[in-house]
Design an enzyme around this catalytic site. Sequence first.
Site, PDB file in Angstrom:
ATOM      1  N   SER A 166       0.844  -1.193   0.000  1.00 44.85           N
ATOM      2  CA  SER A 166       0.000   0.000   0.000  1.00 44.85           C
ATOM      3  C   SER A 166       0.887   1.253   0.000  1.00 44.85           C
ATOM      4  O   SER A 166       1.644   1.439  -0.948  1.00 44.85           O
ATOM      5  CB  SER A 166      -0.955  -0.060   1.190  1.00 44.85           C
ATOM      6  OG  SER A 166      -1.983   0.886   1.044  1.00 44.85           O
ATOM      7  N   ASP A 218     -10.067  -5.692  -3.197  1.00 51.61           N
ATOM      8  CA  ASP A 218      -9.475  -4.675  -2.327  1.00 51.61           C
ATOM      9  C   ASP A 218     -10.410  -3.466  -2.241  1.00 51.61           C
ATOM     10  O   ASP A 218     -10.759  -2.870  -3.267  1.00 51.61           O
ATOM     11  CB  ASP A 218      -8.115  -4.273  -2.909  1.00 51.61           C
ATOM     12  CG  ASP A 218      -7.303  -3.384  -1.998  1.00 51.61           C
ATOM     13  OD1 ASP A 218      -7.874  -2.473  -1.367  1.00 51.61           O
ATOM     14  OD2 ASP A 218      -6.082  -3.592  -1.939  1.00 51.61           O
ATOM     15  N   HIS A 278      -7.377  -5.985   1.107  1.00 57.92           N
ATOM     16  CA  HIS A 278      -6.195  -5.164   1.372  1.00 57.92           C
ATOM     17  C   HIS A 278      -5.439  -5.641   2.614  1.00 57.92           C
ATOM     18  O   HIS A 278      -4.465  -5.008   3.014  1.00 57.92           O
ATOM     19  CB  HIS A 278      -6.657  -3.704   1.567  1.00 57.92           C
ATOM     20  CG  HIS A 278      -5.598  -2.666   1.341  1.00 57.92           C
ATOM     21  ND1 HIS A 278      -5.021  -2.435   0.107  1.00 57.92           N
ATOM     22  CD2 HIS A 278      -4.982  -1.787   2.185  1.00 57.92           C
ATOM     23  CE1 HIS A 278      -4.120  -1.469   0.212  1.00 57.92           C
ATOM     24  NE2 HIS A 278      -4.072  -1.065   1.462  1.00 57.92           N
TER      25      HIS A 278
END
Lengths: 284, 284
Positions: free
Chosen positions: A153, A229, A262
């Site tokens: 991320s 995600d 995620h």
Amino acid sequence: MPNLERLEHHACFGGWQDVYRHRSEVLGCEMTVGVYLPPQADPAHPRHAPCPVLYWLSGLTCNEQNFITKAGAQRYAAEHGIILVAPDTSPRGEGVADAEGYDLGQGAGFYLNATREPWARHYRMYDYIVDELPAWVEADPAASDARAISGHSMGGHGALTIALKNPGRYRSVSAFSPIVAPSQVPWGEKAFAAYLGEDCEAWKAHDATELVRSATERLPLLVDQGGGDEFLDVQLRPQLLQAACEAVGHPLRLRMRPGYDHSYYFIASFIGEHIAHHARALKA
Amino acid sequence: MPNLERLEHHACFGGWQDVYRHRSEVLGCEMTVGVYLPPQADPAHPRHAPCPVLYWLSGLTCNEQNFITKAGAQRYAAEHGIILVAPDTSPRGEGVADAEGYDLGQGAGFYLNATREPWARHYRMYDYIVDELPAWVEADPAASDARAISGHSMGGHGALTIALKNPGRYRSVSAFSPIVAPSQVPWGEKAFAAYLGEDCEAWKAHDATELVRSATERLPLLVDQGGGDEFLDVQLRPQLLQAACEAVGHPLRLRMRPGYDHSYYFIASFIGEHIAHHARALKA
């Protein structure tokens, strides 16, 4: 490394998962770092040799604990004889500027050197990751000078941009669910405006989708992205990186993983493939 | 299962790591449970079949999150096609009795049915683990009726005692760093005195070292114990179980692991071997 203190020391897959605290001169505060030493780092090991190092950059809100407790990466690092280094994601502590949201300030360093107040004094994660941290790690005889970098991320953004900005410095780079185009998404716009100011030209130097356009080294980018995600469409947008790579012929392997979100459950599921990818480059 | 609610749902190693909350009639409160469904549990999977179930009992202070986020067990459960069920360690919530210390009350149910006040109303983890939880899990067509049980520390005590008290019910049992003789160590003495009263005769029914003496089923016990475990000499004392097993010829495989401590880094390092052990028994 001044004021170095070992906070944790756990046997793990035949090696050692340690956590250190040290004074960072670059950041002007104390920092915590997870270090996994594989079995091969022990001089008594029959296949002992200086081990290559994979730097892992975590995402928003994380510190050094998330990766070392949740990714299950030590198994693969032990198999391949790779040291894992997982630092905290920003400067911390009293006297370090902070903001209300989870996406700015402590826990959200974005792996750049801030130029605007109140951030410029401490928020220099770029210099910390590129110079100060590896200088310490690689001074240990357990470590070779072969380096790879990966992250998740915000940390995927960090890994991609740092590798692209430092040709020759990393043998390989990969990312999970990276923020590939921070200049074009809300997380990046907020952070870059605060840390770098409103002039978007300055942002390009920390945006992977911009950096590939002028990359002098054709270092292949490995990216895994979960199809489920929750941040995919607004914050991550991997197709922007894909288009930029296609436009200039930069090698990118983007793997969409249907259903994955995620979380660290996604990272755990595929970190073995990433570490095998890095092992091939680090031992070539 | 009344009031069943799915709190989490993550793709993981080709299967799904879920967390459920449900009303437990036995415990008189809401409970959270982690459930990992391997890829083979999906009717569309080419090797689909009802999957055997491994119940995991966690240790003091834990809830359902510790095992599912830190052990890295899903990889091995996916390989072997095993469902993992990891419940919270005690009743919880307002109206449920509690105590100051981490080793009594909420987070410290010790997998028994309390007979003393203020505990007797809610602290019935034995009935919950043996009956109520598997009745719910095994009503799902994804699950077969082949069961195994394992756990860590207080949960290792739970796994060993529950398997020994229920001959024929579990195909296999294992434990990490178990409290093998709670009647003889401070953690057990404190909890058993509170939950069961001062009469030590009542304690024997929840003490693995006592139960092996009269076990009618020769179910082999697999135990891993870290040699660097900070609780080894005072709270765990695996040699007491070893001596009891030797005295009656009960099969025990006790593996001392030099250097390993009491943490999930130890569990993660060897959970693959435990799941392979259970897989052999569950598929025999």
